[in-house]
Design an enzyme around this catalytic site. Structure first.
Site, PDB file in Angstrom:
ATOM      1  N   ARG A 171       0.825  -1.261   0.053  1.00  0.00           N
ATOM      2  CA  ARG A 171       0.077   0.091   0.025  1.00  0.00           C
ATOM      3  C   ARG A 171       0.897   1.311  -0.011  1.00  0.00           C
ATOM      4  O   ARG A 171       0.529   2.267   0.442  1.00  0.00           O
ATOM      5  CB  ARG A 171      -0.980   0.100   1.230  1.00  0.00           C
ATOM      6  N   SER A 219     -10.787  -0.667   4.550  1.00  0.00           N
ATOM      7  CA  SER A 219      -9.924  -1.054   5.819  1.00  0.00           C
ATOM      8  C   SER A 219      -9.283   0.466   6.104  1.00  0.00           C
ATOM      9  O   SER A 219      -8.527   1.117   5.244  1.00  0.00           O
ATOM     10  CB  SER A 219      -8.940  -1.935   5.389  1.00  0.00           C
ATOM     11  N   GLU A 289      -4.171   3.250   6.864  1.00  0.00           N
ATOM     12  CA  GLU A 289      -4.094   2.864   5.385  1.00  0.00           C
ATOM     13  C   GLU A 289      -4.749   4.155   4.741  1.00  0.00           C
ATOM     14  O   GLU A 289      -4.706   4.409   3.456  1.00  0.00           O
ATOM     15  CB  GLU A 289      -5.104   1.711   5.156  1.00  0.00           C
TER      16      GLU A 289
END
Ligand SMILES: Cc1cc2nc3c(=O)[nH]c(=O)nc-3n(C[C@H](O)[C@H](O)[C@H](O)COP(=O)(O)OP(=O)(O)OC[C@H]3O[C@@H](n4cnc5c(N)ncnc54)[C@H](O)[C@@H]3O)c2cc1C
Length: 304
Positions: A171, A219, A289
């Site tokens: 990510r 998320s 995130e």
């Protein structure tokens, strides 16, 4: 900035456009200037004409963004109105533009028997957002398949760059500063057996495990090495914890839901609460995130 909602500027910006209209959490204050160019030429002109000191924020489908209630000082450029192009380069490669929805990329590629692209169906954002985040789902990851990208810089100059110009991690994507993605050439292995059923099956699995139909950002925290943020949050007993209109999902603890009345401040407070509780119970410092941008609303300023 002059606070006249939606007044048009000389180069077709909306002033004080509420960003809650453009984020999947449905929260976020106004952007001073909001551009939704419909051609690359228009985009180039906007970048070239904006004063160099004006901060620029890029927006796809807003599915990974927490925009604070005070909004954005500067300009937001939304890619959603740019041409959404997808072309087949050869039997393994496709070229997709930044504003294209990942779901469309997945569906079209699967029809072309490029089965490994099916994971994109799990990402409710644009190709540009997936490139910026190295988004991944169902074991697949965006940059595993990137061969090259096209970028545009703050002055409006467009260039092609090979994958090697970027450092890729979970990510995380590091590349040339102040360049944004206009598109990418992806390479996928040919899979004669790939079909739409594979996508349906992946989505059914996902819908069984994650909340659907309620505003969220997917998320909230990255998974720490060797573990799952959702497991740690659940273990800390935080499922169902609510601050204002923001609530930790009972179905998947790494999701924070907007139950209808949440502000960005509610969500940010809940994020801080979850982080603190997980650190106390398991010693793990969760990292975000989702990306948090913008300013606190005036009433929040000075709060701890
Ligand atoms: C229900 C739900 C499920 C999700 N599941 C997943 C999942 O399984 N896996 C996963 O990885 N993510 C998931 N997400 C998060 C999100 O969909 C991804 O991070 C997606 O890649 C974000 O794309 P976007 O277009 O919405 O980007 P945005 O949220 O608009 O932007 C995200 C970041 O990318 C930058 N950006 C956007 N476009 C460009 C561009 N063209 N050039 C440069 N930077 C750009 C923005 O400035 C911002 O920093 C989920 C979100 C939701 C709501």
């Amino acid at each position: 900035m002059n606070a006249v909602p939606n007044e048009r500027t000389a180069i077709d910006a909306l002033r004080n456009e509420p960003l809650r209209r453009h984020t999947s959490w449905r929260v976020g204050g106004p952007a001073d200037l909001f551009y939704a160019p419909s051609t690359i030429a228009e985009l180039t002109r906007i970048l070239a004409e904006l004063p160099a000191a004006t901060p620029v924020h890029w927006l796809g489908l807003g599915s990974n963004l927490l925009v604070r209630d005070g909004g954005i000082r500067g300009a937001v450029i939304a890619t959603g109105s740019l041409p959404r192009e997808l072309e087949r380069v050869d039997d393994r490669r496709v070229r997709a533009s930044a504003g294209l929805a990942c779901m469309l990329l997945a569906k079209r590629c699967v029809r072309w028997h490029l089965g490994p692209a099916a994971f994109f169906a799990g990402i409710p954002g644009t190709v540009g957002g997936a490139l910026a985040m190295n988004a991944g789902a169902f074991g697949g990851e965006t940059w595993t398949h990137v061969e090259s990208v096209t970028t545009i810089d703050r002055r409006g100059d467009v260039r092609d760059r090979p994958r090697a110009d970027f450092e890729i991690d979970y990510r995380t994507v590091r590349g040339p500063a102040t360049e944004w993605f206009l598109g990418s050439t992806f390479r996928f292995e040919h899979d004669e057996s790939s079909s739409m059923d594979a996508i349906k099956e992946l989505l059914a699995r996902r819908n069984a495990a994650q909340p659907v139909g309620v505003p969220s950002c997917g998320s909230v925290f990255r998974n720490p090495p060797g573990d799952f943020a959702g497991r740690l949050i659940e273990q800390a007993g935080l499922k169902g914890l609510q601050i204002g209109g923001a609530r930790v999902s009972d179905k998947h603890a790494n999701f924070i839901l907007n139950t209808g009345t949440a502000t960005a401040a509610d969500i940010e407070s809940l994020i801080a609460e979850v982080r603190g509780a997980v650190e106390r119970t398991s010693g793990v410092q969760l990292e975000l995130e989702v990306r948090v941008i913008g300013e606190h609303a005036p009433a929040e300023k000075g709060e701890p």
